[in-house]
Design a protein around this motif. Structure first.
Motif, PDB file in Angstrom:
ATOM      1  N   VAL A  69       0.752  -1.089  -0.087  1.00 58.86           N
ATOM      2  CA  VAL A  69      -0.010  -0.078   0.079  1.00 58.86           C
ATOM      3  C   VAL A  69       0.987   1.056   0.015  1.00 58.86           C
ATOM      4  O   VAL A  69       0.719   2.356  -0.620  1.00 58.86           O
ATOM      5  CB  VAL A  69      -0.887   0.094   1.147  1.00 58.86           C
ATOM      6  N   ILE A  70       2.048   1.206   0.964  1.00 54.80           N
ATOM      7  CA  ILE A  70       3.007   2.511   0.844  1.00 54.80           C
ATOM      8  C   ILE A  70       4.174   1.946   0.508  1.00 54.80           C
ATOM      9  O   ILE A  70       4.470   0.657   0.704  1.00 54.80           O
ATOM     10  CB  ILE A  70       2.989   3.057   2.401  1.00 54.80           C
ATOM     11  N   PHE A  85       1.642  -6.554  -6.618  1.00 56.28           N
ATOM     12  CA  PHE A  85       1.095  -7.915  -6.327  1.00 56.28           C
ATOM     13  C   PHE A  85       1.943  -8.692  -5.529  1.00 56.28           C
ATOM     14  O   PHE A  85       1.611  -9.999  -5.576  1.00 56.28           O
ATOM     15  CB  PHE A  85       0.635  -8.380  -7.546  1.00 56.28           C
ATOM     16  N   ASP A  86       2.988  -8.385  -5.177  1.00 51.12           N
ATOM     17  CA  ASP A  86       3.992  -9.315  -4.395  1.00 51.12           C
ATOM     18  C   ASP A  86       3.385  -9.647  -3.282  1.00 51.12           C
ATOM     19  O   ASP A  86       3.602 -11.179  -2.945  1.00 51.12           O
ATOM     20  CB  ASP A  86       5.353  -8.539  -4.141  1.00 51.12           C
ATOM     21  N   GLY A  91       1.653 -14.734  -0.449  1.00 54.71           N
ATOM     22  CA  GLY A  91       0.425 -15.359   0.291  1.00 54.71           C
ATOM     23  C   GLY A  91      -0.071 -16.502  -0.289  1.00 54.71           C
ATOM     24  O   GLY A  91      -0.267 -17.747   0.329  1.00 54.71           O
ATOM     25  N   LEU A  92      -0.422 -16.456  -1.679  1.00 52.83           N
ATOM     26  CA  LEU A  92      -1.063 -17.435  -2.416  1.00 52.83           C
ATOM     27  C   LEU A  92      -0.220 -18.605  -2.632  1.00 52.83           C
ATOM     28  O   LEU A  92      -0.499 -19.957  -2.441  1.00 52.83           O
ATOM     29  CB  LEU A  92      -1.548 -16.840  -3.743  1.00 52.83           C
ATOM     30  N   GLY A 179      -0.588 -12.958 -14.324  1.00 54.33           N
ATOM     31  CA  GLY A 179       0.695 -12.936 -13.742  1.00 54.33           C
ATOM     32  C   GLY A 179       1.082 -13.538 -12.291  1.00 54.33           C
ATOM     33  O   GLY A 179       2.211 -14.483 -12.188  1.00 54.33           O
ATOM     34  N   VAL A 180       0.131 -13.361 -11.350  1.00 54.30           N
ATOM     35  CA  VAL A 180       0.320 -13.810 -10.080  1.00 54.30           C
ATOM     36  C   VAL A 180      -0.044 -15.409 -10.345  1.00 54.30           C
ATOM     37  O   VAL A 180       0.711 -15.950  -9.749  1.00 54.30           O
ATOM     38  CB  VAL A 180      -0.840 -13.035  -9.220  1.00 54.30           C
TER      39      VAL A 180
END
Length: 243
Positions: A69-70, A85-86, A91-92, A179-180
């Motif tokens: 977010v920041i 989206f790192d 997490g996934l 991509g994720v």
């Protein structure tokens, strides 16, 4: 006594307060109409605006940085982070790899979600695809076929194929999510022992079939061949976790 009941209630309360503070910081960013790359107020200004201590604030800022977010640039300040989206990928990947220990349920669900996206949107992509974009999709197929004939794996070309297939929709979020999913699947794939069980020529042929359906503007056939492709991925995961 369960693990949950062993955790002091005060800890749950502290976690809830930190989550609330993280939400307040994000609301402040939105209310002040800050955009990607814009600087945030200083720690002192944020602490005063939100009515919290600096140590508590810093804990929440670290979490928001991890979530993408920041962005904290030491010596320069804090900024609204660009699309990232790192955290979602990590997490996934963790959940998918962890699930391989017990029947791979979450890894299989990830494939289900990706299939729902691609099968559901392929018709729209077919409607908008240009001759040049179609040629780029075939170029990816040719690359896969060349590598398969040489006995070489083509994970990168596979990812390129799916990205190019949906570029006509001009949907950056979709491309990022694809991509994720590709990154997560690649890591799960390695966890399962790599591509030793994949028939490379057959896999390239499957992508050739998808391309031909798209080139013929046959939405139903394209959706069906994509479904068959994802059935194969599910089958490899299910077979690997049952060993």
């Amino acid at each position: 006594m369960t693990a949950a009941s062993a955790v002091p209630q005060a800890r749950f309360s502290a976690q809830a307060r930190l989550r609330a503070l993280q939400s307040d910081i994000m609301e402040l960013i939105l209310e002040r109409e800050l955009d990607t790359g814009d600087p945030l107020p200083t720690e002192n200004e944020l602490a005063a605006a939100l009515g919290v201590g600096r140590n508590t604030l810093r804990e929440s800022l670290k979490v928001l940085q991890a979530l993408g977010v920041i962005e904290i640039r030491h010596g320069f300040g804090m900024f609204v982070a660009p699309s990232n989206f790192d955290a979602l990928t990590d997490g996934l990947t963790f959940r998918g790899r962890l699930s391989l220990r017990h029947h791979g349920q979450e890894a299989l669900q990830l494939v289900d979600v990706r299939q729902a996206l691609e099968v559901g949107l392929i018709g729209g992509a077919i409607e908008k695809i240009t001759r040049e974009q179609l040629a780029a999709v075939e170029e990816s197929v040719l690359r896969m076929e060349t590598l398969a004939a040489a006995g070489e794996h083509f994970l990168e070309a596979d990812a390129e194929f799916h990205r190019r297939l949906f570029e006509p929709l001009n949907n950056e979020l979709l491309i990022s999510l694809l991509g994720v999913f590709w990154t997560v699947y690649r890591r799960i794939h390695v966890e399962l022992g790599g591509t030793d069980t994949v028939d490379l020529v057959e896999e390239a042929s499957t992508h050739r079939g998808i391309y031909e359906a798209v080139a013929a503007a046959d939405k139903v056939l394209a959706a069906g061949r994509l479904t068959t492709h994802f059935d194969g991925i599910r089958g490899r995961i299910a077979q690997a976790v049952s060993m």
